[in-house]
Design a protein around this motif. Structure first.
Motif, mmCIF file in Angstrom:
data_model
loop_
_atom_site.group_PDB
_atom_site.id
_atom_site.type_symbol
_atom_site.label_atom_id
_atom_site.label_comp_id
_atom_site.label_asym_id
_atom_site.label_seq_id
_atom_site.Cartn_x
_atom_site.Cartn_y
_atom_site.Cartn_z
ATOM 1 N N ASN A 341 0.866 -1.174 0.000
ATOM 2 C CA ASN A 341 0.000 0.000 0.000
ATOM 3 C C ASN A 341 0.904 1.225 0.000
ATOM 4 O O ASN A 341 1.170 1.823 1.042
ATOM 5 C CB ASN A 341 -0.912 -0.021 1.236
ATOM 6 C CG ASN A 341 -1.938 1.101 1.217
ATOM 7 O OD1 ASN A 341 -1.768 2.110 0.543
ATOM 8 N ND2 ASN A 341 -2.991 0.926 1.975
ATOM 9 N N GLU A 342 1.399 1.558 -1.181
ATOM 10 C CA GLU A 342 2.351 2.673 -1.304
ATOM 11 C C GLU A 342 1.616 3.994 -1.049
ATOM 12 O O GLU A 342 0.683 4.341 -1.769
ATOM 13 C CB GLU A 342 3.001 2.648 -2.684
ATOM 14 C CG GLU A 342 4.237 3.526 -2.775
ATOM 15 C CD GLU A 342 5.157 3.094 -3.896
ATOM 16 O OE1 GLU A 342 5.628 3.975 -4.629
ATOM 17 O OE2 GLU A 342 5.425 1.875 -4.035
ATOM 18 N N TRP A 343 2.076 4.689 -0.045
ATOM 19 C CA TRP A 343 1.329 5.832 0.478
ATOM 20 C C TRP A 343 1.666 7.127 -0.257
ATOM 21 O O TRP A 343 2.831 7.385 -0.576
ATOM 22 C CB TRP A 343 1.623 5.990 1.965
ATOM 23 C CG TRP A 343 0.624 6.841 2.692
ATOM 24 C CD1 TRP A 343 0.836 8.081 3.220
ATOM 25 C CD2 TRP A 343 -0.747 6.535 2.952
ATOM 26 N NE1 TRP A 343 -0.319 8.553 3.800
ATOM 27 C CE2 TRP A 343 -1.309 7.624 3.650
ATOM 28 C CE3 TRP A 343 -1.549 5.443 2.658
ATOM 29 C CZ2 TRP A 343 -2.632 7.648 4.060
ATOM 30 C CZ3 TRP A 343 -2.871 5.453 3.073
ATOM 31 C CH2 TRP A 343 -3.402 6.555 3.763
ATOM 32 N N HIS A 344 0.644 7.932 -0.509
ATOM 33 C CA HIS A 344 0.825 9.256 -1.099
ATOM 34 C C HIS A 344 0.696 10.300 0.005
ATOM 35 O O HIS A 344 -0.246 10.248 0.804
ATOM 36 C CB HIS A 344 -0.238 9.516 -2.170
ATOM 37 C CG HIS A 344 -0.106 8.628 -3.378
ATOM 38 N ND1 HIS A 344 -0.369 9.057 -4.654
ATOM 39 C CD2 HIS A 344 0.262 7.328 -3.513
ATOM 40 C CE1 HIS A 344 -0.178 8.076 -5.511
ATOM 41 N NE2 HIS A 344 0.203 7.008 -4.835
ATOM 42 N N VAL A 364 -0.311 -1.707 -4.637
ATOM 43 C CA VAL A 364 0.266 -1.881 -5.963
ATOM 44 C C VAL A 364 1.458 -2.830 -5.868
ATOM 45 O O VAL A 364 1.928 -3.158 -4.790
ATOM 46 C CB VAL A 364 0.716 -0.522 -6.545
ATOM 47 C CG1 VAL A 364 -0.490 0.365 -6.820
ATOM 48 C CG2 VAL A 364 1.691 0.192 -5.601
ATOM 49 N N ARG A 365 1.961 -3.242 -7.022
ATOM 50 C CA ARG A 365 3.026 -4.241 -7.030
ATOM 51 C C ARG A 365 4.336 -3.688 -6.453
ATOM 52 O O ARG A 365 4.617 -2.501 -6.521
ATOM 53 C CB ARG A 365 3.262 -4.750 -8.446
ATOM 54 C CG ARG A 365 3.889 -3.753 -9.408
ATOM 55 C CD ARG A 365 3.974 -4.362 -10.801
ATOM 56 N NE ARG A 365 4.766 -3.540 -11.712
ATOM 57 C CZ ARG A 365 4.274 -2.580 -12.472
ATOM 58 N NH1 ARG A 365 2.960 -2.314 -12.435
ATOM 59 N NH2 ARG A 365 5.054 -1.893 -13.277
ATOM 60 N N TYR A 366 5.108 -4.558 -5.851
ATOM 61 C CA TYR A 366 6.478 -4.249 -5.413
ATOM 62 C C TYR A 366 7.285 -3.755 -6.615
ATOM 63 O O TYR A 366 6.976 -4.130 -7.766
ATOM 64 C CB TYR A 366 7.123 -5.539 -4.896
ATOM 65 C CG TYR A 366 7.349 -5.626 -3.400
ATOM 66 C CD1 TYR A 366 6.394 -5.185 -2.483
ATOM 67 C CD2 TYR A 366 8.519 -6.192 -2.891
ATOM 68 C CE1 TYR A 366 6.606 -5.303 -1.121
ATOM 69 C CE2 TYR A 366 8.739 -6.319 -1.529
ATOM 70 C CZ TYR A 366 7.782 -5.871 -0.642
ATOM 71 O OH TYR A 366 8.001 -5.984 0.708
ATOM 72 N N PRO A 367 8.320 -2.975 -6.382
ATOM 73 C CA PRO A 367 9.149 -2.525 -7.517
ATOM 74 C C PRO A 367 9.762 -3.678 -8.303
ATOM 75 O O PRO A 367 10.129 -3.506 -9.467
ATOM 76 C CB PRO A 367 10.247 -1.700 -6.833
ATOM 77 C CG PRO A 367 9.691 -1.294 -5.517
ATOM 78 C CD PRO A 367 8.763 -2.399 -5.104
ATOM 79 N N GLU A 370 6.794 -7.730 -11.840
ATOM 80 C CA GLU A 370 6.527 -7.194 -13.176
ATOM 81 C C GLU A 370 5.053 -6.864 -13.417
ATOM 82 O O GLU A 370 4.740 -5.906 -14.121
ATOM 83 C CB GLU A 370 7.019 -8.175 -14.251
ATOM 84 C CG GLU A 370 8.508 -8.065 -14.544
ATOM 85 C CD GLU A 370 9.379 -8.400 -13.343
ATOM 86 O OE1 GLU A 370 10.373 -7.689 -13.108
ATOM 87 O OE2 GLU A 370 9.068 -9.373 -12.631
ATOM 88 N N ALA A 371 4.136 -7.657 -12.858
ATOM 89 C CA ALA A 371 2.723 -7.397 -13.151
ATOM 90 C C ALA A 371 1.841 -7.905 -12.019
ATOM 91 O O ALA A 371 2.081 -8.969 -11.445
ATOM 92 C CB ALA A 371 2.322 -8.061 -14.476
ATOM 93 N N LEU A 372 0.809 -7.110 -11.731
ATOM 94 C CA LEU A 372 -0.229 -7.447 -10.762
ATOM 95 C C LEU A 372 -1.541 -6.973 -11.355
ATOM 96 O O LEU A 372 -1.635 -5.844 -11.842
ATOM 97 C CB LEU A 372 0.032 -6.727 -9.431
ATOM 98 C CG LEU A 372 -1.096 -6.764 -8.393
ATOM 99 C CD1 LEU A 372 -1.144 -8.135 -7.716
ATOM 100 C CD2 LEU A 372 -0.895 -5.669 -7.350
ATOM 101 N N ASP A 373 -2.567 -7.824 -11.329
ATOM 102 C CA ASP A 373 -3.848 -7.396 -11.889
ATOM 103 C C ASP A 373 -4.973 -8.204 -11.254
ATOM 104 O O ASP A 373 -4.740 -9.202 -10.567
ATOM 105 C CB ASP A 373 -3.871 -7.570 -13.408
ATOM 106 C CG ASP A 373 -4.737 -6.511 -14.103
ATOM 107 O OD1 ASP A 373 -5.627 -5.931 -13.444
ATOM 108 O OD2 ASP A 373 -4.521 -6.280 -15.307
ATOM 109 N N GLY A 432 -5.430 2.110 -9.908
ATOM 110 C CA GLY A 432 -4.654 0.888 -10.058
ATOM 111 C C GLY A 432 -4.429 0.117 -8.775
ATOM 112 O O GLY A 432 -3.883 -0.993 -8.807
ATOM 113 N N TYR A 433 -4.824 0.668 -7.639
ATOM 114 C CA TYR A 433 -4.635 -0.017 -6.368
ATOM 115 C C TYR A 433 -5.635 -1.170 -6.244
ATOM 116 O O TYR A 433 -6.797 -1.043 -6.625
ATOM 117 C CB TYR A 433 -4.796 0.944 -5.191
ATOM 118 C CG TYR A 433 -3.556 1.782 -4.921
ATOM 119 C CD1 TYR A 433 -2.911 1.729 -3.690
ATOM 120 C CD2 TYR A 433 -3.022 2.625 -5.896
ATOM 121 C CE1 TYR A 433 -1.783 2.483 -3.435
ATOM 122 C CE2 TYR A 433 -1.886 3.374 -5.660
ATOM 123 C CZ TYR A 433 -1.270 3.304 -4.426
ATOM 124 O OH TYR A 433 -0.147 4.059 -4.183
#
Length: 546
Positions: A341-344, A364-367, A370-373, A432-433
Motif C-alpha cells: 500500500n504505497e502511500w501518497h 500496488v506491485r512491489y518494484p 513485473e505485473a499485478l492485476d 490501479g490499487y
C-alpha cells in the motif's frame, strides 16, 4: 527472431554476467562492515565478520558430509542466530533450505521430511518431542543435528549424535563457496499450510530471493544499518526474505524466540529498533500490553503487516503508540510480500474515514514484481477498474515461485494462462490499487447476494470491546448461507451477542449482518493468521447440532 548488430559478438561472459544470488550480500557486508553488529540474541552480539565466517563453517561442514547441489537441508528452528546462518550456509553448498513451521504436528512434519527428501535436519531442543515423533513416522533418516540455544531454558532432549556448535567447529571459516551455476537454481523450499490436503512445496530460486530482498529494502525505506526485530517467524516464506535483505544494508538482526509484549518493548527500546514485521496478532500484543510492560519508543518504528487489512481502530491505535504501519500483501508462492500500500503524502490530509479506506487497500506491485492485476479467472481479462467488480488477484514476474515440488499438475493449474492464480478475490480502483475482498472460498453467498467476510470483520473490529473477529459462512436452509461471527473480546470486557448484531446494523446493510455470534478464543496459525477452516467446521457443526 532475426539477429541485429546488438546480438553479434556481444555475448555473456564471466566479466559481464554473474548469476544473481542474495548470498553475495553477506560477503559484501563482511568485507565492507566487518565490525558492524549483525546479530543480537540475548547477551550475544555477533559482528558481520563472525556471521560470515560461521555461515562458511556451516557450508564447509555440510559439504564434508556430502551435501551439495539439489540436496534438501531441513531446519526446525525459532528466530535464532542459527536460523540466520542456515539462510546462507546451506545454499552456499548449492543445497536447498527447507524451514519447517515450528507449530506443526508430527504427521505434517513427517510428510515434509519425506516429500523434500531431506538429507540433514537441524533442530532446536525445544521441539525435540515433535521432531522425534515425526522421524518415527518417516522413512527418511536424515543426519540430525541438535541446536542447543543458550536462551532456551526449557526441557527437551537431544535427538542426534551431533550438536550444532560442534558441527560448526569441524567446518572451515575460509571455505570457498561458489555462487549458483544458474540463478534459476533452487535456494529454498517452503510448504504451504496444507489445510485442504497435503501441503504443497513452494520452490524459490536465487534470482527471486535476490530481487525480493532488494524489494524489501526499497519498500520498507531501509537506509544503511537499520535495526530489525524478528517478530515474524523466519520459517514463514523465509522471513519474507528479510534474512537476506538485512545483509544488503549491513543491518542488525535482533532475534526473538517468542513473540510476547514485554520482550518486544524491551528490544524496541534497548536496541533502538527501526523496523519489524508481523501479522495483526503482533499489533494486538503490543497494543494490549499492560502499562507495566510498555516502554517509550526511541523514535517512530516502521511496522510492516500482512494478512487481513488492519481495521481502522487498530491503525489509529498503532499510530498513537508510535508505529508507522505499512500494509503489505502476498503469498508463499511470491516469496512473501509482493504488493504494498504505497502511500501518497497528500492522503495524510484526508478525513478519518477516507484515510482508513486508503490504508485498508492492499495496494500496488512491489518494484521488483513485473505485473499485478485483477482478472476474470474464466476469460483471463482484466476486470473494470471501478473498485466494485470482483475478480481474482493474479501475479506475473521474477518473484513468483519456480513451482510446486514434485507436483506438475498443481504447478500447471497455478500458472494457467500465464499468470499465477492467487485464489484471492479483489477489486481494482481507478488509480490501479488493488483491494482484497475475500479468499474465493470465504465469500458468503446469502440469498444470492455476495457478502465479503472482510467487510463484516472490519465493522466488528470497530467495536471497542472486540479484540479479534472472524466471519465465515454458516449453512442456512432458507438463505443457503448466512454470516457467522466468531468474536474474541478484550480482557475485562463484556458484551452480548445482541449488542454485537445491533452494532453491525449501524455499520452494514442488514443482509450482511451476522445472524450468529460466538464468543471464543480464535484459532490462529503460527504466523498469527486466523484459521478460518476450523471456524467453518465449527459453524457447520453448530448448525447441525442446533
Amino acid at each position: 527472431m532475426a539477429a541485429t548488430i546488438y546480438d553479434i559478438d556481444l555475448d555473456k561472459n564471466p566479466a559481464n554476467y554473474q548469476p544473481l544470488t542474495p548470498l553475495a550480500f553477506l560477503e559484501r557486508a563482511a568485507s565492507v562492515h566487518p565490525d558492524r553488529i549483525a546479530i543480537v540474541h540475548g547477551p550475544l552480539k555477533r559482528s558481520y565478520r563472525d556471521f560470515y565466517a560461521r555461515a562458511r563453517r556451516l557450508a564447509s561442514a555440510l559439504a564434508q558430509r556430502g551435501i551439495g547441489r539439489g540436496d534438501t537441508v531441513s531446519v526446525m528452528l525459532p528466530n535464532t542466530p542459527a536460523m540466520l546462518e542456515c539462510h546462507y550456509g546451506v545454499p552456499m553448498t548449492g543445497a536447498v533450505l527447507n524451514t519447517l513451521n515450528t507449530r506443526l504436528d508430527a504427521k505434517i512434519l513427517a510428510f515434509s521430511l519425506e516429500h523434500s527428501e531431506a538429507k540433514v535436519l537441524i533442530t532446536d531442543r525445544e521441539f525435540s518431542a515433535t521432531i522425534k515423533a515425526a522421524l518415527a513416522q518417516s522413512s527418511r533418516k536424515p543426519l540430525v543435528i541438535d541446536y542447543d540455544d543458550p536462551e532456551f531454558t526449557g526441557a527437551g532432549e537431544r535427538l542426534g549424535a551431533l550438536e550444532y556448535e560442534d558441527f560448526l567447529d569441524g567446518g572451515d571459516p575460509d571455505f570457498v563457496w561458489s555462487p549458483p551455476q544458474d540463478e534459476w537454481d533452487a535456494i529454498a523450499l517452503n510448504y504451504t499450510s496444507g489445510t485442504t490436503g497435503d501441503p504443497k512445496g513452494v520452490v524459490y530460486h536465487h534470482r527471486g530471493a535476490y530481487l525480493l530482498a532488494m524489494g524489501n529494502i526499497l519498500t520498507a525505506a531501509m537506509g544503511q544499518h537499520p535495526v530489525y526485530l524478528w517478530t515474524l517467524p523466519m520459517f514463514h516464506c523465509n522471513g519474507w526474505c528479510f534474512p537476506w535483505s538485512l545483509s544488503l544494508v549491513a543491518g542488525t538482526h535482533v532475534c526473538l524466540r517468542a513473540v510476547r509484549a514485554k520482550p518486544m518493548y524491551d528490544a524496541l527500546a534497548d536496541h533502538k529498533v527501526t523496523h519489524l514485521c508481523g501479522a495483526p496478532i503482533v499489533m494486538s500484543a503490543l497494543l494490549n500490553a499492560p502499562a507495566s510492560e510498555r516502554r517509550p519508543l526511541p523514535h517512530t518504528v516502521k511496522f510492516m503487516t500482512a494478512a487481513a487489512p488492519p481495521p481502522e481502530a487498530v491503525l489509529a491505535a498503532m499510530k498513537a503508540a508510535g508505529f508507522d504501519v505499512t500494509h503489505l500483501y502476498g503469498l508463499t508462492e511470491v516469496y512473501g510480500p509482493a504488493v504494498v500500500n504505497e502511500w501518497h503524502q497528500d492522503w495524510d490530509a484526508l478525513a478519518p474515514g477516507e484515510y482508513a479506506a486508503k490504508k485498508a487497500r492492499q495496494g500496488v506491485r512491489y518494484p521488483v514484481l513485473e505485473a499485478l492485476d485483477v482478472l476474470d479467472p474464466v476469460t483471463m481479462q482484466p476486470v473494470p477498474a471501478d473498485g466494485q467488480t470482483l475478480g481474482e488477484v493474479m501475479f506475473r514476474g521474477n518473484v513468483v515461485m519456480k513451482g510446486y515440488l514434485k507436483n506438475p499438475a498443481g504447478t500447471a493449474k497455478a500458472f494457467e494462462g500465464g499468470w499465477f492464480h492467487s485464489g484471492d478475490l479483489g477489486v481494482k480502483y481507478p488509480d490501479g490499487y488493488v483491494q482484497l475482498k475475500d479468499r474465493s472460498k470465504d465469500i458468503i453467498i446469502s440469498g444470492g447476494e455476495n457478502i465479503s467476510s472482510i467487510e463484516v470483520e472490519d465493522a466488528l473490529y470497530k467495536h471497542p470491546a472486540i479484540q479479534a473477529a472472524a466471519v465465515v459462512a454458516m449453512p442456512d436452509e432458507k438463505w443457503g448461507e448466512t454470516p457467522c461471527a466468531f468474536v474474541e473480546l478484550k480482557p475485562d470486557q463484556s458484551v452480548s451477542a445482541e449488542d454485537i448484531v445491533a452494532w453491525c446494523r449501524q455499520n452494514l446493510a442488514s443482509y450482511k449482518c451476522p445472524r450468529t455470534v460466538i464468543f471464543t478464543e480464535l484459532p490462529k496459525t503460527s504466523t498469527g493468521k486466523i484459521q478460518k477452516f476450523q471456524l467453518r467446521e465449527m459453524a457447520r457443526t453448530l448448525k447441525a447440532a442446533g
